[in-house]
Motif scaffolding. Sequence first.
Motif, PDB file in Angstrom:
ATOM      1  N   UNK A   1      66.268 -66.884 -24.632  1.00 39.12           N
ATOM      2  CA  UNK A   1      66.014 -65.755 -23.738  1.00 39.12           C
ATOM      3  C   UNK A   1      64.926 -64.849 -24.306  1.00 39.12           C
ATOM      4  N   UNK A   2      65.005 -64.564 -25.606  1.00 42.20           N
ATOM      5  CA  UNK A   2      63.963 -63.749 -26.223  1.00 42.20           C
ATOM      6  C   UNK A   2      62.624 -64.482 -26.230  1.00 42.20           C
ATOM      7  N   UNK A   3      62.653 -65.771 -26.527  1.00 40.34           N
ATOM      8  CA  UNK A   3      61.404 -66.539 -26.548  1.00 40.34           C
ATOM      9  C   UNK A   3      60.753 -66.548 -25.165  1.00 40.34           C
ATOM     10  N   UNK A   4      61.554 -66.786 -24.123  1.00 36.71           N
ATOM     11  CA  UNK A   4      61.003 -66.806 -22.766  1.00 36.71           C
ATOM     12  C   UNK A   4      60.464 -65.437 -22.361  1.00 36.71           C
ATOM     13  N   UNK A   5      61.195 -64.387 -22.691  1.00 33.29           N
ATOM     14  CA  UNK A   5      60.745 -63.032 -22.335  1.00 33.29           C
ATOM     15  C   UNK A   5      59.443 -62.682 -23.047  1.00 33.29           C
ATOM     16  N   UNK A   6      59.346 -63.041 -24.322  1.00 36.41           N
ATOM     17  CA  UNK A   6      58.122 -62.749 -25.071  1.00 36.41           C
ATOM     18  C   UNK A   6      56.958 -63.569 -24.534  1.00 36.41           C
ATOM     19  N   UNK A   7      57.200 -64.833 -24.189  1.00 33.34           N
ATOM     20  CA  UNK A   7      56.133 -65.664 -23.633  1.00 33.34           C
ATOM     21  C   UNK A   7      55.642 -65.112 -22.299  1.00 33.34           C
ATOM     22  N   UNK A   8      56.565 -64.768 -21.408  1.00 31.14           N
ATOM     23  CA  UNK A   8      56.182 -64.206 -20.109  1.00 31.14           C
ATOM     24  C   UNK A   8      55.405 -62.906 -20.304  1.00 31.14           C
TER      25      UNK A   8
ATOM     26  N   UNK B   1      52.629 -55.469 -21.985  1.00 33.98           N
ATOM     27  CA  UNK B   1      53.680 -56.279 -22.603  1.00 33.98           C
ATOM     28  C   UNK B   1      55.034 -55.612 -22.425  1.00 33.98           C
ATOM     29  N   UNK B   2      55.111 -54.327 -22.757  1.00 35.19           N
ATOM     30  CA  UNK B   2      56.376 -53.618 -22.614  1.00 35.19           C
ATOM     31  C   UNK B   2      56.823 -53.525 -21.170  1.00 35.19           C
ATOM     32  N   UNK B   3      55.884 -53.344 -20.244  1.00 35.51           N
ATOM     33  CA  UNK B   3      56.214 -53.266 -18.825  1.00 35.51           C
ATOM     34  C   UNK B   3      56.825 -54.565 -18.328  1.00 35.51           C
ATOM     35  N   UNK B   4      56.291 -55.696 -18.794  1.00 32.35           N
ATOM     36  CA  UNK B   4      56.816 -57.002 -18.388  1.00 32.35           C
ATOM     37  C   UNK B   4      58.109 -57.335 -19.119  1.00 32.35           C
ATOM     38  N   UNK B   5      58.191 -56.980 -20.384  1.00 32.83           N
ATOM     39  CA  UNK B   5      59.345 -57.344 -21.197  1.00 32.83           C
ATOM     40  C   UNK B   5      60.626 -56.693 -20.679  1.00 32.83           C
ATOM     41  N   UNK B   6      60.507 -55.498 -20.129  1.00 30.16           N
ATOM     42  CA  UNK B   6      61.689 -54.765 -19.680  1.00 30.16           C
ATOM     43  C   UNK B   6      61.978 -54.947 -18.193  1.00 30.16           C
ATOM     44  N   UNK B   7      61.126 -55.685 -17.466  1.00 33.00           N
ATOM     45  CA  UNK B   7      61.336 -55.855 -16.022  1.00 33.00           C
ATOM     46  C   UNK B   7      62.580 -56.705 -15.764  1.00 33.00           C
ATOM     47  N   UNK B   8      63.339 -56.318 -14.749  1.00 38.07           N
ATOM     48  CA  UNK B   8      64.596 -57.013 -14.448  1.00 38.07           C
ATOM     49  C   UNK B   8      64.713 -57.427 -12.985  1.00 38.07           C
ATOM     50  N   UNK B   9      64.573 -56.476 -12.073  1.00 37.41           N
ATOM     51  CA  UNK B   9      64.898 -56.730 -10.670  1.00 37.41           C
ATOM     52  C   UNK B   9      64.001 -57.790 -10.056  1.00 37.41           C
ATOM     53  N   UNK B  10      62.715 -57.785 -10.405  1.00 38.55           N
ATOM     54  CA  UNK B  10      61.798 -58.758  -9.805  1.00 38.55           C
ATOM     55  C   UNK B  10      62.182 -60.178 -10.191  1.00 38.55           C
TER      56      UNK B  10
ATOM     57  N   UNK C   1      65.825 -62.054 -21.237  1.00 34.97           N
ATOM     58  CA  UNK C   1      66.738 -61.106 -21.864  1.00 34.97           C
ATOM     59  C   UNK C   1      67.282 -60.073 -20.870  1.00 34.97           C
ATOM     60  N   UNK C   2      66.455 -59.427 -20.048  1.00 32.73           N
ATOM     61  CA  UNK C   2      67.029 -58.443 -19.106  1.00 32.73           C
ATOM     62  C   UNK C   2      68.047 -59.057 -18.160  1.00 32.73           C
ATOM     63  N   UNK C   3      67.791 -60.299 -17.697  1.00 32.92           N
ATOM     64  CA  UNK C   3      68.744 -60.961 -16.808  1.00 32.92           C
ATOM     65  C   UNK C   3      70.033 -61.275 -17.547  1.00 32.92           C
ATOM     66  N   UNK C   4      69.928 -61.735 -18.784  1.00 34.35           N
ATOM     67  CA  UNK C   4      71.119 -62.027 -19.584  1.00 34.35           C
ATOM     68  C   UNK C   4      71.943 -60.774 -19.818  1.00 34.35           C
ATOM     69  N   UNK C   5      71.274 -59.662 -20.100  1.00 35.00           N
ATOM     70  CA  UNK C   5      72.001 -58.404 -20.271  1.00 35.00           C
ATOM     71  C   UNK C   5      72.693 -58.019 -18.974  1.00 35.00           C
ATOM     72  N   UNK C   6      72.022 -58.254 -17.846  1.00 38.09           N
ATOM     73  CA  UNK C   6      72.619 -57.926 -16.559  1.00 38.09           C
ATOM     74  C   UNK C   6      73.916 -58.659 -16.311  1.00 38.09           C
ATOM     75  N   UNK C   7      74.040 -59.894 -16.832  1.00 37.08           N
ATOM     76  CA  UNK C   7      75.275 -60.662 -16.656  1.00 37.08           C
ATOM     77  C   UNK C   7      76.469 -59.951 -17.302  1.00 37.08           C
ATOM     78  N   UNK C   8      76.218 -59.224 -18.379  1.00 36.78           N
ATOM     79  CA  UNK C   8      77.307 -58.542 -19.086  1.00 36.78           C
ATOM     80  C   UNK C   8      77.787 -57.295 -18.345  1.00 36.78           C
ATOM     81  N   UNK C   9      76.996 -56.801 -17.420  1.00 35.45           N
ATOM     82  CA  UNK C   9      77.348 -55.561 -16.734  1.00 35.45           C
ATOM     83  C   UNK C   9      77.530 -55.732 -15.228  1.00 35.45           C
ATOM     84  N   UNK C  10      77.547 -56.984 -14.772  1.00 42.28           N
ATOM     85  CA  UNK C  10      77.798 -57.251 -13.355  1.00 42.28           C
ATOM     86  C   UNK C  10      79.071 -58.041 -13.148  1.00 42.28           C
ATOM     87  N   UNK C  11      79.828 -58.263 -14.206  1.00 42.71           N
ATOM     88  CA  UNK C  11      81.110 -58.934 -14.071  1.00 42.71           C
ATOM     89  C   UNK C  11      81.068 -60.421 -14.303  1.00 42.71           C
TER      90      UNK C  11
END
Length: 288
Positions: free
Chosen positions: A64-71, A218-227, A239-249
């Motif tokens: 997840x971190x590798x993919x987020x950093x690459x994107x 880089x920071x703008x893309x790294x923290x993007x979630x909803x898109x 990473x943002x999507x994975x974190x979302x799984x922990x807070x959406x049940x």
Amino acid sequence: MLRPAKAGRSVSLAWLGAVPFLIYVFAFLLLPAGQVLVGAFKDQQGGWTLENISTLFDEPYRSAYRNSIEVSLVTALVGGFLGFMIAYSVIREGTPRFLRSAFTTFSGVAANFAGIPLAFAFIATLGTIGIVTQFLTNLGWNPYDHGFSLFSKTGVEIVYLYFQIPLMLLVISPAIDGLKREWREAAANLGASPLQFWRHVGLPVLMPSLLGAMILLFGNSFAAYATAYGLTAGGVNLVPITIGFFYTGDVLSNPHLGEALALGMLVVLALMMLAYVPLQRRASRWSR
């Protein structure tokens, strides 16, 4: 004799105007960051542990971190380059002024157009039954038959470029304005070609601003979630999507692991800011 006292009172009253902002920063930045920092080192029973941090180096979190950093790197570099080229083409001398106003206005809107609406717009355009996809299919070439998929990591990068390029245009335009015409004229009088001017003057002056702007991208893309989530429904491991799984049940076995993932993101963004601050400080010298 009364003037110093009045000046002192005006300064103290001026600080009162910053109180709402300071409260906002504390409530919505420092307090949540502190909660993440503390929660990342706790287990489900409330005790202290380093297991959550060590788990970040295991799969699927490492990917997840590798993919987020690459994107983030791809969209920052490509978006930064294209945004700079577009910005220079509309700001340079000889370009009609209305083009700069048009591009700046559009960039201000496009840079803030993200989330579910942006994902839907691209799905309606480049999805499996999107307008452009159907048009190309009618011409005898379906991009999905040749390995392309909007719902992949490459698709996320393409969608992110929609707001990364306009953001770069807005950020880098003041730096391009800082290139004084006298420098170009002096270089020409000394016999320098346009290529030599950019190699020895233009790019060295703009380089801190360019690198600083790309760090912001880089920071703008790294923290993007909803898109990304709206586009792939969680199909791409970011990473943002994975974190979302922990807070959406979806994943509730260890919510502190979600806080550890968020802490990892804060560390990456903090490193980016440590690189951004000296670059911004150096770039500001040329605007004086």
